[in-house]
Design an enzyme around this catalytic site. Structure first.
Site, PDB file in Angstrom:
ATOM      1  CE1 TYR A 151      54.396  40.546  35.925  1.00 23.19           C
ATOM      2  CE2 TYR A 151      52.937  40.447  37.818  1.00 23.19           C
ATOM      3  CZ  TYR A 151      53.939  39.891  37.049  1.00 23.19           C
ATOM      4  OH  TYR A 151      54.487  38.686  37.404  1.00 23.19           O
ATOM      5  CG  ASP A 253      45.132  40.874  36.199  1.00 18.79           C
ATOM      6  OD1 ASP A 253      44.851  40.528  37.363  1.00 18.79           O
ATOM      7  OD2 ASP A 253      46.245  40.677  35.677  1.00 18.79           O
ATOM      8  CE  LYS A 280      49.147  39.527  43.533  1.00 27.29           C
ATOM      9  NZ  LYS A 280      50.553  39.298  43.716  1.00 27.29           N
TER      10      LYS A 280
HETATM   11  C1  LIG Z   1      47.607  42.356  38.372  1.00 24.76           C
HETATM   12  C2  LIG Z   1      48.301  41.036  38.461  1.00 24.76           C
HETATM   13  N1  LIG Z   1      48.007  40.088  37.555  1.00 24.76           N
HETATM   14  C3  LIG Z   1      48.601  38.879  37.587  1.00 24.76           C
HETATM   15  C4  LIG Z   1      49.533  38.564  38.543  1.00 24.76           C
HETATM   16  C5  LIG Z   1      50.192  37.224  38.533  1.00 24.76           C
HETATM   17  O1  LIG Z   1      49.708  36.428  39.577  1.00 24.76           O
HETATM   18  P1  LIG Z   1      50.600  35.184  40.073  1.00 24.76           P
HETATM   19  O2  LIG Z   1      51.823  35.772  40.684  1.00 24.76           O
HETATM   20  O3  LIG Z   1      49.713  34.475  41.066  1.00 24.76           O
HETATM   21  O4  LIG Z   1      50.888  34.358  38.878  1.00 24.76           O
HETATM   22  C6  LIG Z   1      49.864  39.524  39.501  1.00 24.76           C
HETATM   23  C7  LIG Z   1      50.880  39.231  40.533  1.00 24.76           C
HETATM   24  O5  LIG Z   1      51.410  40.068  41.207  1.00 24.76           O
HETATM   25  C8  LIG Z   1      49.231  40.791  39.466  1.00 24.76           C
HETATM   26  O6  LIG Z   1      49.534  41.754  40.345  1.00 24.76           O
END
Ligand SMILES: Cc1ncc(COP(=O)(O)O)c(C=O)c1O
Length: 445
Positions: A151, A253, A280
């Site tokens: 994700y 990520d 976050k």
């Molecule tokens: C690993 C990862 N990447 C990207 C995102 C997306 O971030 P945002 O919700 O701030 O767009 C998340 C959100 O939970 C995440 O856990």
């Protein structure tokens, strides 16, 4: 402040119910984000106090979700709240940059091994979008490789095969990219190379095969699918070696996983990517994202760069998120990370003991402030193992546990517990007692 939840009484929900009735008229199904959807209706938050949230009906709930890991200091931490209030009185945003963005960038450059330069965004999703553009510009190649089941937010390219199903996922060694939403163009999916997590040889083969088209490999180096699948160390190391050899950028990520240690998961694993995306915790509870990495790569974002990636955004680097993020990250000293990890370990130890006492076959996973109670014995090494588990009854078991905990005033993910700095050992022990009571109640069901 008391460290005991009052529990959620079914009769204390009138206000939430009434708000939800109104919400259904003005938002699809009554929600503005799927993640908040709870049947038959959600509890609306009123305010937070440290690791507790209080809903509009006055129920006090111990928060182990922390808005999907972003609230590392829980709610309304006085230092962060003061930073936000002080900045709100000065200004919330302007076209001119503020010193806060420089201060937050300096802090991240100092801590995160791969980060020599930073650019900020408004979300983790946006950070990953920019990372893809930067990787394409820098390498002159267009394809992006990602893990099956990984994700990375809501960018449709990176959503490919987030939750694929057997009716199209193809060979496990060469997975097929599946759309996450109807209507996604096939041309977009053709730009994605799907990799089988933790299968070192098949992944190496795929990288070699697509080397001339691949701009980057992106993965969350910590965990995927609600923390249940972990990239193994030899897999991460192979990715590092192979991408470097083949001229492909490695993007971690760390939107979620930066909270694993003072220097992120990359610091904890000793594997340094070329680019890192964040979000976050770096925003102190306000909307944020960020992309950092090697200066020579980040240089494509330079104002006069040729070739250049254009990057702007009305609220990018706004002084509210930057000031809150700086206050929040400054509180996260190495000692604060040690404390988070110690409380996480206390929780995991307790959960393991409960698993033994109740003879529940399974495992307790996790690290630092993140723990997963997994009533499933078989190893989950990749997305397809995970799929087998969730379709084999795991989801129902976890949902029953989640419901049992919530009825005692504890908010968790399905099986997942995300800690925060205000949590005390009493809060952990209270949670363990509630878990034991929940499993007692589920015995024989
Ligand atoms: C690993 C990862 N990447 C990207 C995102 C997306 O971030 P945002 O919700 O701030 O767009 C998340 C959100 O939970 C995440 O856990």
């Amino acid at each position: 402040m008391t460290s005991r939840a009052q529990g959620i009484e079914q009769n204390r929900s009138e206000h939430s119910r009434e708000i939800f009735e109104r919400a259904k008229h003005v938002m699809p199904s009554g929600y503005t984000r799927d993640l908040a959807a709870v049947k038959p209706f959600p509890r609306y938050a009123d305010h937070g106090e440290g690791c507790w949230v209080v809903d509009v009906d006055g129920n006090r709930i111990l928060d182990f979700v922390n808005n999907f890991a972003s609230q590392v200091h829980g709610h309304a931490h006085p230092v962060v709240a003061d930073a936000i209030a002080a900045q709100a009185r000065r200004m919330t945003s302007a076209i001119m940059p503020s010193e806060w963005e420089v201060k937050l960038a300096e802090l991240l450059v100092e801590r995160i091994p791969s980060v020599e330069q930073m650019r900020f965004t408004n979300s983790g999703t946006e950070a990953n979008i920019i990372a893809v553009k930067v990787a394409r510009c820098f390498t002159g190649k267009s394809k992006i490789a990602k893990m099956e089941g990984g994700y990375h937010g809501q960018y449709d390219l990176l959503e490919a095969s987030f939750q694929p199903t057997p009716n199209g996922w193809g060979d496990p060694k060469t997975p097929t990219a599946m759309a996450n939403n109807p209507g996604t163009p096939q041309s977009l999916l053709d730009e994605v190379v799907l990799l089988p997590l933790n299968d070192v040889e098949s992944t190496r083969e795929l990288l070699r095969c697509h080397r001339d088209q691949l701009a980057a490999v992106i993965l969350d180096p910590f965990r995927l699918q609600l923390g249940m699948v972990e990239p193994e160390q030899d897999f991460l190391m192979m990715l590092r070696e192979e991408t470097e050899r083949l001229g492909i950028l490695l993007v971690f990520d760390e939107v979620f996983s930066l909270r694993v240690s003072y220097s992120g998961t990359q610091g904890a694993r000793g594997v340094t990517p070329d680019l890192t995306t964040m979000g976050k915790i770096i925003g102190g509870g306000l909307p944020v994202g960020g992309l950092g990495g090697r200066s020579d790569i980040m240089a494509v974002l330079g104002v006069d760069a040729k070739p250049k990636v254009k990057h702007s955004g009305t609220f990018t680097g706004n002084p509210m998120s930057m000031a809150a993020g700086h206050a929040s990250m400054s509180l996260l000293t190495e000692a604060a990370f040690d404390d988070l990890a110690a409380k996480g370990e206390r929780l995991r130890e307790g959960l393991r003991e409960i698993q033994r006492n109740y003879q529940i076959p399974g495992q307790v996973l996790g690290e630092a402030s993140f723990s997963v109670f997994l009533p499933w014995q078989r190893a989950i090494r990749n997305y397809r193992d995970f799929f087998q588990a969730i379709t084999g009854g795991l989801v129902d078991r976890l949902a029953a546990i989640q419901k049992g905990l919530l009825s005692q005033g504890i908010l968790t993910l399905r099986g997942g517990f995300i800690g925060s700095t205000p949590m005390t050992n009493d809060d952990i022990d209270f949670t363990l007692d509630a878990m034991a009571r929940t499993l007692e109640g589920l015995r024989g069901k």
